[in-house]
Design an enzyme around this catalytic site. Structure first.
Site, short mmCIF file in Angstrom:
data_model
loop_
_atom_site.label_atom_id
_atom_site.label_comp_id
_atom_site.label_asym_id
_atom_site.label_seq_id
_atom_site.Cartn_x
_atom_site.Cartn_y
_atom_site.Cartn_z
N TYR A 142 0.85 -1.18 0.00
CA TYR A 142 0.00 0.00 0.00
C TYR A 142 0.89 1.24 0.00
O TYR A 142 1.84 1.31 0.78
CB TYR A 142 -0.91 0.01 1.24
CG TYR A 142 -1.80 1.22 1.33
CD1 TYR A 142 -2.86 1.39 0.44
CD2 TYR A 142 -1.60 2.20 2.30
CE1 TYR A 142 -3.70 2.50 0.53
CE2 TYR A 142 -2.43 3.32 2.39
CZ TYR A 142 -3.48 3.46 1.50
OH TYR A 142 -4.31 4.56 1.57
N ASP A 230 9.33 2.77 -0.12
CA ASP A 230 8.25 3.40 0.64
C ASP A 230 8.44 2.99 2.09
O ASP A 230 8.04 1.91 2.51
CB ASP A 230 6.88 2.97 0.11
CG ASP A 230 5.74 3.60 0.90
OD1 ASP A 230 6.01 4.20 1.96
OD2 ASP A 230 4.57 3.48 0.46
N LYS A 258 4.10 8.88 8.86
CA LYS A 258 3.87 8.25 10.17
C LYS A 258 4.89 8.68 11.23
O LYS A 258 4.78 9.79 11.72
CB LYS A 258 3.74 6.74 9.99
CG LYS A 258 2.51 6.46 9.10
CD LYS A 258 2.09 5.05 8.88
CE LYS A 258 0.78 5.04 8.11
NZ LYS A 258 0.70 4.10 7.03
#
Ligand SMILES: *Cc1c(COP(=O)(O)O)cnc(C)c1O
Length: 423
Positions: A142, A230, A258
């Site tokens: 994702y 990522d 995050k």
């Protein structure tokens, strides 16, 4: 009616599905979400005053636990000086220096407001820097909700059982190639970038097999494509230097989010100067943002990274190990087949015989109906996992041995209840 139920009833009248991100919905586990009133350290407290040991931790940002005093102090102090200016600040320079110091090979970084923005910007930059169109991604990874990268996404996309997404045009994904995780794809000179989660943490937790990341590095080198890590989840979590540090493989571009925002809306992407200099105002790849490098977010990110040294990562890994081993023993002890793959402080739970190595294997286990049962048995007893089988668990530095042991006692009881129900 409980306050949780009343809030959900109001929420669904004004917010689609009652949630501002589909991962928060209880669609794949059944029931209605709890509404959080407040949180502290390893705990969240819901609108009915119930306390949960929280392993969601906002899906990754909460590496220090909730409301860490240093982060709160930094954000409050920053807010008092104004919340956004539209002019550069020292705080942006400081956090950029901290990122560049920690990530070996990263020379330049730009802050954005979410992980989605980071990956969207990174692929535009990769295309601009190489003059090529194609992007290779891996099934079950994702990378946020940008059009080009949603195909066969993990996390909420997988929970909804979607392989694609309505509203994404064929044109938007025409240059996206989806490959199976853990196999090095063939690349040619049309490929601008290969985008990968160095540890896949959005299809449960799937570790890279030995040679996978090294193979991607070599294949990109040979084809003249850029390798994009990522690291929105792995960054500053696997180690101070993220996946590059942990695996010894250096990409051309990194994406973060995050943890680097300390619980405020932040993303970042960076790389070597010869790639980053293609960005406006130096080069022709445009990317910008009204709130990019926001002073509150920079303050929270700085306060968080300052507390993450090698000792903190060692403690976090010990916590994750205690949790993974203990949960496996609790589940197995009750007769529930389970496997808890762990890489560093990242762990996942699969109610099946072996740890999956790709999305097909992950889906076969995640779809077997066990996760929702265990999820609810744990939640009723005061332990919150994410409401979907494709998410990782996020123990924080606030989850001390006592909290972990309390979790394990609850897990043994919950597993016994689920096992009894199955008989
Ligand atoms: C969460 C996540 C994103 C998206 O970040 P947002 O801040 O939710 O937009 C991108 N990549 C990975 C690996 C993620 O886990």
């Amino acid at each position: 009616m409980s306050r949780n139920e009343a809030l959900f009833e109001r929420a669904v009248r004004v917010i689609p599905g009652g949630v501002n991100s589909p991962v928060r919905a209880f669609g794949s586990v059944g029931g209605t979400p709890y509404f959080v009133d407040r949180a502290e350290g390893p705990y969240v407290f819901d609108a009915d005053g119930r306390r949960y040991i929280d392993y969601v931790q906002s899906y990754g940002p909460g590496i220090l636990g909730h409301a860490h005093p240093k982060v709160v102090e930094a954000v409050v102090a920053a807010a008092a000086d104004g919340t956004t200016y539209g002019a550069p600040t020292e705080a942006e320079v400081v956090l950029a220096e901290m990122v560049a110091d920690r990530i070996a090979g990263l020379e330049s970084v730009r802050f954005v407001s979410s992980g989605t923005e980071a990956t969207m910007s990174a692929i535009r930059l990769a295309r601009g820097a190489t003059g090529r169109d194609r992007i290779v991604k891996f099934a079950g990874c994702y990378h946020g909700h940008g059009d080009a990268l949603l195909a066969t996404g993990g996390s909420g996309v997988a929970n909804q059982g979607l392989s694609g997404c309505d509203g994404v045009t064929a044109g938007a994904v025409a240059d996206t190639v989806v490959a199976p995780y853990n196999r090095v794809p063939d690349l040619d000179e049309t490929v601008a970038a290969v985008v990968v989660e160095p540890v896949a943490a959005n299809m449960g937790l799937v570790a890279p097999v030995p040679g996978f990341l090294e193979g991607l590095r070599a294949a990109c080198e040979a084809a003249g494509a850029l390798l994009v890590f990522d690291e929105v989840i792995t960054g500053f979590r696997l180690a101070c230097g993220g996946a590059t540090d942990h695996f010894g493989v250096t990409p051309d571009l990194w994406c973060f989010g995050k943890v680097v925002g300390g619980g405020l809306p932040v993303g970042a992407f960076g790389g070597r100067w010869d790639v980053m200099e293609h960005l406006a105002p130096l080069g022709g790849v445009y990317q910008g943002g009204t709130l990019s490098g926001n002073p509150l977010a920079m303050a929270a990110g700085r306060a968080t990274l300052e507390l993450l040294d090698a000792d903190a990562h060692a403690r976090l890994e010990a916590t994750a190990t205690r949790l993974a081993d203990g949960l496996a023993a609790s589940f197995t002890g009750a007769g529930l087949e389970s496997v808890l793959p762990r890489v560093g402080s990242l762990l996942g739970v699969f109610f099946g015989p072996t740890a999956p190595t790709d999305f097909d294997e992950a889906q076969a286990i995640a779809g077997n109906g066990m996760y929702p049962k265990v999820f609810h048995a744990l939640l009723e007893r005061g332990v919150a996992l994410a409401p979907g089988a494709y998410e990782a668990l996020f123990p924080s530095l606030a989850h001390d041995d006592e909290v972990v042991d309390a979790t394990l006692a609850i897990a043994a009881d919950a597993a016994a209840a689920v096992a009894a129900e199955l008989d």
